[in-house]
Design a protein around this motif. Structure first.
Motif, PDB file in Angstrom:
ATOM      1  N   ASN A 178       0.802  -1.229   0.000  1.00  0.00           N
ATOM      2  CA  ASN A 178       0.000   0.000   0.000  1.00  0.00           C
ATOM      3  C   ASN A 178       0.835   1.280   0.000  1.00  0.00           C
ATOM      4  OD1 ASN A 178      -2.521  -1.363   0.124  1.00  0.00           O
ATOM      5  ND2 ASN A 178      -2.066  -1.854   2.262  1.00  0.00           N
ATOM      6  N   ALA A 179       2.152   1.139  -0.188  1.00  0.00           N
ATOM      7  CA  ALA A 179       2.993   2.342  -0.160  1.00  0.00           C
ATOM      8  C   ALA A 179       2.703   3.213  -1.373  1.00  0.00           C
ATOM      9  CB  ALA A 179       4.467   1.940  -0.134  1.00  0.00           C
ATOM     10  N   GLU A 180       2.897   4.524  -1.180  1.00  0.00           N
ATOM     11  CA  GLU A 180       2.589   5.484  -2.256  1.00  0.00           C
ATOM     12  C   GLU A 180       3.804   5.796  -3.114  1.00  0.00           C
ATOM     13  OE1 GLU A 180       0.765   9.583  -1.733  1.00  0.00           O
ATOM     14  OE2 GLU A 180       0.180   8.553   0.125  1.00  0.00           O
ATOM     15  N   HIS A 181       4.989   5.766  -2.503  1.00  0.00           N
ATOM     16  CA  HIS A 181       6.182   6.269  -3.197  1.00  0.00           C
ATOM     17  C   HIS A 181       7.194   5.182  -3.536  1.00  0.00           C
ATOM     18  CE1 HIS A 181       4.750  10.309  -2.477  1.00  0.00           C
ATOM     19  NE2 HIS A 181       4.480   9.942  -1.227  1.00  0.00           N
ATOM     20  N   CYS A 182       6.904   3.930  -3.161  1.00  0.00           N
ATOM     21  CA  CYS A 182       7.836   2.842  -3.466  1.00  0.00           C
ATOM     22  C   CYS A 182       7.045   1.534  -3.572  1.00  0.00           C
ATOM     23  CB  CYS A 182       8.920   2.748  -2.393  1.00  0.00           C
ATOM     24  SG  CYS A 182       8.305   2.786  -0.694  1.00  0.00           S
ATOM     25  N   TYR A 183       7.687   0.526  -4.132  1.00  0.00           N
ATOM     26  CA  TYR A 183       7.012  -0.775  -4.266  1.00  0.00           C
ATOM     27  C   TYR A 183       8.050  -1.878  -4.223  1.00  0.00           C
ATOM     28  CZ  TYR A 183       8.582  -1.202  -9.127  1.00  0.00           C
ATOM     29  OH  TYR A 183       9.354  -1.332 -10.249  1.00  0.00           O
ATOM     30  N   LEU A 184       7.583  -3.098  -4.007  1.00  0.00           N
ATOM     31  CA  LEU A 184       8.493  -4.239  -3.951  1.00  0.00           C
ATOM     32  C   LEU A 184       8.839  -4.646  -5.377  1.00  0.00           C
ATOM     33  CD1 LEU A 184      10.041  -6.360  -2.397  1.00  0.00           C
ATOM     34  CD2 LEU A 184       7.969  -7.737  -2.283  1.00  0.00           C
ATOM     35  N   ALA A 185      10.059  -4.287  -5.795  1.00  0.00           N
ATOM     36  CA  ALA A 185      10.456  -4.541  -7.186  1.00  0.00           C
ATOM     37  C   ALA A 185      11.312  -5.783  -7.307  1.00  0.00           C
ATOM     38  CB  ALA A 185      11.218  -3.333  -7.730  1.00  0.00           C
ATOM     39  N   GLY A 186      12.056  -6.131  -6.249  1.00  0.00           N
ATOM     40  CA  GLY A 186      12.970  -7.257  -6.375  1.00  0.00           C
ATOM     41  C   GLY A 186      13.251  -7.939  -5.052  1.00  0.00           C
ATOM     42  N   ILE A 187      13.899  -9.092  -5.138  1.00  0.00           N
ATOM     43  CA  ILE A 187      14.271  -9.845  -3.931  1.00  0.00           C
ATOM     44  C   ILE A 187      15.685 -10.408  -4.078  1.00  0.00           C
ATOM     45  CG2 ILE A 187      11.959 -10.507  -3.089  1.00  0.00           C
ATOM     46  CD1 ILE A 187      12.216 -13.115  -4.686  1.00  0.00           C
ATOM     47  N   VAL A 188      16.332 -10.553  -2.928  1.00  0.00           N
ATOM     48  CA  VAL A 188      17.656 -11.177  -2.875  1.00  0.00           C
ATOM     49  C   VAL A 188      17.565 -12.246  -1.789  1.00  0.00           C
ATOM     50  CG1 VAL A 188      20.135 -10.804  -2.575  1.00  0.00           C
ATOM     51  CG2 VAL A 188      18.676  -8.923  -3.422  1.00  0.00           C
ATOM     52  N   THR A 189      17.705 -13.499  -2.184  1.00  0.00           N
ATOM     53  CA  THR A 189      17.508 -14.579  -1.214  1.00  0.00           C
ATOM     54  C   THR A 189      18.518 -15.703  -1.430  1.00  0.00           C
ATOM     55  OG1 THR A 189      15.959 -16.250  -0.417  1.00  0.00           O
ATOM     56  CG2 THR A 189      15.679 -15.569  -2.715  1.00  0.00           C
ATOM     57  N   GLY A 190      18.871 -16.340  -0.342  1.00  0.00           N
ATOM     58  CA  GLY A 190      19.762 -17.495  -0.428  1.00  0.00           C
ATOM     59  C   GLY A 190      18.987 -18.806  -0.488  1.00  0.00           C
ATOM     60  N   THR A 191      17.654 -18.703  -0.490  1.00  0.00           N
ATOM     61  CA  THR A 191      16.798 -19.895  -0.457  1.00  0.00           C
ATOM     62  C   THR A 191      16.023 -19.996  -1.770  1.00  0.00           C
ATOM     63  OG1 THR A 191      16.515 -19.394   1.884  1.00  0.00           O
ATOM     64  CG2 THR A 191      15.113 -21.133   0.992  1.00  0.00           C
ATOM     65  N   PRO A 192      16.486 -20.858  -2.718  1.00  0.00           N
ATOM     66  CA  PRO A 192      15.851 -20.920  -4.049  1.00  0.00           C
ATOM     67  C   PRO A 192      14.336 -21.155  -3.974  1.00  0.00           C
ATOM     68  CG  PRO A 192      17.893 -22.177  -4.030  1.00  0.00           C
ATOM     69  CD  PRO A 192      17.658 -21.738  -2.620  1.00  0.00           C
ATOM     70  N   ALA A 193      13.864 -21.936  -3.007  1.00  0.00           N
ATOM     71  CA  ALA A 193      12.428 -22.231  -2.922  1.00  0.00           C
ATOM     72  C   ALA A 193      11.588 -20.968  -2.743  1.00  0.00           C
ATOM     73  CB  ALA A 193      12.166 -23.193  -1.764  1.00  0.00           C
ATOM     74  N   LYS A 194      12.187 -19.927  -2.142  1.00  0.00           N
ATOM     75  CA  LYS A 194      11.404 -18.705  -1.895  1.00  0.00           C
ATOM     76  C   LYS A 194      11.238 -17.882  -3.171  1.00  0.00           C
ATOM     77  CE  LYS A 194      12.665 -18.156   2.969  1.00  0.00           C
ATOM     78  NZ  LYS A 194      13.467 -17.389   3.916  1.00  0.00           N
ATOM     79  N   GLU A 195      12.117 -18.103  -4.152  1.00  0.00           N
ATOM     80  CA  GLU A 195      12.082 -17.255  -5.346  1.00  0.00           C
ATOM     81  C   GLU A 195      10.724 -17.322  -6.042  1.00  0.00           C
ATOM     82  OE1 GLU A 195      15.301 -18.126  -7.990  1.00  0.00           O
ATOM     83  OE2 GLU A 195      16.837 -17.628  -6.481  1.00  0.00           O
ATOM     84  N   LYS A 196      10.293 -18.550  -6.345  1.00  0.00           N
ATOM     85  CA  LYS A 196       9.055 -18.747  -7.091  1.00  0.00           C
ATOM     86  C   LYS A 196       7.859 -18.204  -6.300  1.00  0.00           C
ATOM     87  CE  LYS A 196       6.734 -22.433  -9.669  1.00  0.00           C
ATOM     88  NZ  LYS A 196       5.580 -22.773  -8.830  1.00  0.00           N
ATOM     89  N   GLU A 197       7.854 -18.556  -5.027  1.00  0.00           N
ATOM     90  CA  GLU A 197       6.748 -18.150  -4.149  1.00  0.00           C
ATOM     91  C   GLU A 197       6.597 -16.619  -4.134  1.00  0.00           C
ATOM     92  OE1 GLU A 197       7.444 -19.935  -0.271  1.00  0.00           O
ATOM     93  OE2 GLU A 197       6.275 -18.270   0.582  1.00  0.00           O
ATOM     94  N   TRP A 198       7.703 -15.921  -3.946  1.00  0.00           N
ATOM     95  CA  TRP A 198       7.645 -14.458  -3.866  1.00  0.00           C
ATOM     96  C   TRP A 198       7.355 -13.830  -5.236  1.00  0.00           C
ATOM     97  CZ3 TRP A 198       9.010 -10.665   0.106  1.00  0.00           C
ATOM     98  CH2 TRP A 198       9.063 -11.232   1.388  1.00  0.00           C
TER      99      TRP A 198
END
Ligand code: NAD
Length: 340
Positions: free
Chosen positions: A24-44
């Motif tokens: 719900n932020a007005e000035h930013c958004y979730l554009a990317g992720i950095v993770t060491g857990t491959p299983a989380k990539e698809k989910e996110w």
């Protein structure tokens, strides 16, 4: 344009607070992720509609430099990893949000600040309370002396840790310390905004009642501070108590927040019988929007790197006092990290 944020470390804080806050932020958004857990990539990627091009792991993270969709890197890893990833983010030319505590030493805070200055990128610490309306109401009441001069402030920031004894928060190499590094920085912060000034000295004591569980990290710390206007303050931070409160005593009344440091809704009251009350909003959303606006328009940075470093100077002084039997340690902070 909304600025793109990449979260580094998809643990409980990213999952439970930051990513939902960004929706719900007005000035930013979730554009990317950095993770060491491959299983989380698809989910996110599915949950937040993140393109594969904006997904990184800890090894290829530095190539984020070539990705124009990412403006801000938000480091949400165990404390001892903050410095490395904030510095890598700055070198990649990205603005940086570093979770609290900023690092595990003052020297590391300096290295982060220097890397951001050198790369000409903005830096802030994940101090969500600094964007919270309850906190800012306390600041206003103190500044305007609505209840007179502050003479005494007391804050508690604690919870009872009973979980996995092998968690990183109880591992000194990863956490840098126990309750003080975790919740204690909030109690330091509320002592400071409760008086409107930095302390000029600190003394502290450590208490241990569950040494089998807290093998490497502090369980309970109490500290006392003196402030330049004559006010005195105390804090308790613990991994073995419930505490979430700020009390500010003034010459003509008092101000209280309880709860004070949690995600909200918070609650407050003052000695004149009034309630402090605001509609609930995600603190994390407010915090990230404030930082995005700072980048876009030069508006105030409510939690600059200098504030995180100042708190780490106080943390180091508290540990020094404990090592030296509760000795009073003078502090020469001036206005460092105070945002008015
Ligand atoms: P968490 O344990 O839930 O998540 C940690 C993340 O780091 C996980 O994704 C984990 O996979 C990753 N990680 C990478 N290397 C690791 C290693 N060697 N050991 C353990 N985990 C590793 O922790 P969290 O609660 O999300 O906390 C992360 C950071 O956010 C901490 O610095 C913490 O102080 C901060 N935090 C801030 C707030 C706040 O109110 N501002 C609240 C919670 C956490």
């Amino acid at each position: 344009k909304k600025l793109g944020i990449a979260l580094v470390g998809l643990g409980s804080y990213s999952e439970g607070q930051l990513a939902p806050g960004l929706v719900n932020a007005e000035h930013c958004y979730l554009a990317g992720i950095v993770t060491g857990t491959p299983a989380k990539e698809k989910e996110w990627m599915e949950r937040y509609d993140i393109p594969k091009a904006n997904v990184y792991n800890y090894e290829n993270f530095d190539s984020i430099a070539e990705n124009d969709a990412i403006d801000i890197v938000y480091v949400v890893l165990p404390n001892s990893m903050h410095a490395e990833f904030c510095i890598r983010a700055a070198k990649a030319g990205k603005h940086v949000i570093c979770e609290k505590p900023m690092a595990v030493s003052v020297a590391e805070c300096d290295a982060i600040i220097e890397a951001c200055e050198h790369a000409n990128v903005k830096l802030s610490v994940g101090y969500r309370m600094q964007s919270d309306p309850f906190t800012n109401e306390v600041k206003r009441l103190v500044k305007e002396k609505t209840f007179g001069d502050v003479t005494y402030v007391s804050s508690d920031a604690s919870y009872i840790s009973r979980g996995n004894p092998d968690q990183w928060r109880l591992n000194r190499a990863l956490s840098g310390g126990g309750a003080l590094l975790n919740m204690g920085v909030y109690a330091i912060q509320s002592n400071i905004y409760g008086t409107g000034t930095n302390p000029i000295s600190v003394s502290a004591q450590e208490f241990s009642t569950r040494p089998d569980y807290f093998k490497e990290t502090d369980e309970t710390i109490m500290a006392q501070m003196k402030f330049p206007n004559g006010a005195v303050g105390q804090l308790c931070t613990s991994h073995n108590a419930r505490g979430n409160r700020l009390y500010v005593s003034c010459t003509d009344g008092w101000i209280e927040l309880n709860p004070c440091h949690s995600y909200g809704p918070l609650a407050g009251r003052t000695s004149d019988g009034n309630k402090i009350s605001f509609p609930h909003k995600s603190q994390q959303m407010l915090q990230m929007d404030d930082f995005a606006q700072h980048i876009k328009t030069g508006s105030t940075n409510f939690a600059p790197g200098e504030m995180g470093k100042r708190d780490m100077i106080i943390v180091e002084a508290i540990y020094q006092s404990i090592r030296e039997g509760g000795k009073t340690i003078p502090l020469d902070l001036g206005d460092m990290g105070i945002v008015r």
